[in-house]
Write an enzyme that holds these catalytic residues in place. Structure first.
Site, PDB file in Angstrom:
ATOM      1  N   HIS A 104       3.113   5.324  -2.217  1.00 32.64           N
ATOM      2  CA  HIS A 104       3.593   4.450  -0.328  1.00 32.64           C
ATOM      3  C   HIS A 104       3.899   6.285  -0.151  1.00 32.64           C
ATOM      4  O   HIS A 104       3.962   6.186   0.723  1.00 32.64           O
ATOM      5  CB  HIS A 104       3.299   4.282  -0.576  1.00 32.64           C
ATOM      6  CG  HIS A 104       2.567   2.538  -1.189  1.00 32.64           C
ATOM      7  ND1 HIS A 104       3.149   2.237  -1.781  1.00 32.64           N
ATOM      8  CD2 HIS A 104       1.094   1.829  -0.894  1.00 32.64           C
ATOM      9  CE1 HIS A 104       2.224   1.241  -2.185  1.00 32.64           C
ATOM     10  NE2 HIS A 104       0.606   1.611  -1.647  1.00 32.64           N
ATOM     11  N   HIS A 124      -2.337   3.887   2.623  1.00 23.80           N
ATOM     12  CA  HIS A 124      -3.075   4.590   2.954  1.00 23.80           C
ATOM     13  C   HIS A 124      -2.616   5.252   3.977  1.00 23.80           C
ATOM     14  O   HIS A 124      -2.688   5.001   4.178  1.00 23.80           O
ATOM     15  CB  HIS A 124      -3.723   2.762   3.778  1.00 23.80           C
ATOM     16  CG  HIS A 124      -2.619   2.765   4.502  1.00 23.80           C
ATOM     17  ND1 HIS A 124      -1.376   1.982   4.798  1.00 23.80           N
ATOM     18  CD2 HIS A 124      -2.829   2.260   6.308  1.00 23.80           C
ATOM     19  CE1 HIS A 124      -1.143   0.608   5.642  1.00 23.80           C
ATOM     20  NE2 HIS A 124      -1.734   1.780   6.782  1.00 23.80           N
ATOM     21  N   GLY A 158      -8.474   2.592   4.090  1.00 19.88           N
ATOM     22  CA  GLY A 158      -9.399   2.641   5.427  1.00 19.88           C
ATOM     23  C   GLY A 158     -11.095   4.425   5.292  1.00 19.88           C
ATOM     24  O   GLY A 158     -11.089   4.801   5.960  1.00 19.88           O
ATOM     25  N   SER A 179     -13.669  -2.620   0.559  1.00  9.96           N
ATOM     26  CA  SER A 179     -13.976  -3.560   1.400  1.00  9.96           C
ATOM     27  C   SER A 179     -15.220  -2.256   1.834  1.00  9.96           C
ATOM     28  O   SER A 179     -16.692  -3.054   2.160  1.00  9.96           O
ATOM     29  CB  SER A 179     -14.269  -4.403   2.793  1.00  9.96           C
ATOM     30  OG  SER A 179     -13.019  -2.678   3.759  1.00  9.96           O
TER      31      SER A 179
END
Length: 202
Positions: A104, A124, A158, A179
């Site tokens: 990260h 992210h 995202g 997702s």
């Protein structure tokens, strides 16, 4: 980096549903990560075995964190979290495993490479509902990491299909999606959308 990969990461659904979706989309994805922090080792083991029995290529399976499950099921790709087992020790004990590391930060990426990681997942990149309290790293940070390392770098967080060209341009070798695919009402259609952007000629 010439490789262009689409990674799909499991999102906590039942193993039965995951296997169903995996079989439907397996021609369109490069890797399926079994990342199930809330499932016990036996459930994950049985799920991987069922996935193999259904005909999903073992070469496309990545087991996250559970080295024991990977070894028992013959999976040769594992992904380690930044606070998980040490990359260096896993590479020393099991040199035949492809060890990916999730990082990260630029410092975390460099340390993972020095420890012997074979690939990285970094993010992210964009805001995501799964980490609402943590600011997104953004494209400039992704580019800095890509410029600092020489192993495959996959972006996560995202990411929508429209983001993919810029991510690849920044130096990533592919994208990882949770997702964005598995929570969609039509996971196969979504996988195809991502694949077209990942694999298209530029």
């Amino acid at each position: 980096m010439s490789m262009r990969e689409l990674h799909v990461i499991s999102n906590g659904m039942s193993m039965e549903r995951l296997i169903k979706h995996a079989m439907e989309m397996q021609a369109y994805i490069d890797y399926l990560h079994i990342r199930e922090r809330d499932k016990d080792a036996r459930t994950i083991y049985q799920g991987v075995e069922a996935l193999k029995k259904a005909g999903f290529p073992v070469s496309k399976i990545v087991v996250n964190d559970r080295i024991d499950v990977a070894l028992l099921t013959g999976v040769t790709r594992v992904q380690l979290g930044e606070t998980g087992l040490p990359v260096q020790q896993i590479k020393k004990s099991f040199p035949f495993l492809h060890v990916g590391a999730s990082v990260h930060s630029l410092d975390g990426a460099i340390k993972a490479v020095e420890a012997g990681a074979d690939s990285l997942i970094y993010g992210h990149i964009f805001p995501t509902a799964s980490k609402p309290a943590i600011p997104a790293r953004g494209m400039k940070a992704l580019q800095k990491v890509a410029e600092a390392i020489s192993i495959p770098l996959v972006a996560i967080g995202g990411i929508q299909p429209a983001h993919v060209p810029d991510i690849l341009q920044a130096g990533a070798s592919g994208v990882a999606v949770l997702s964005g695919i598995l929570s969609n009402e039509n996971p196969v259609k979504q996988a195809i959308s991502y694949r077209k952007m990942v694999k298209r000629e530029t």
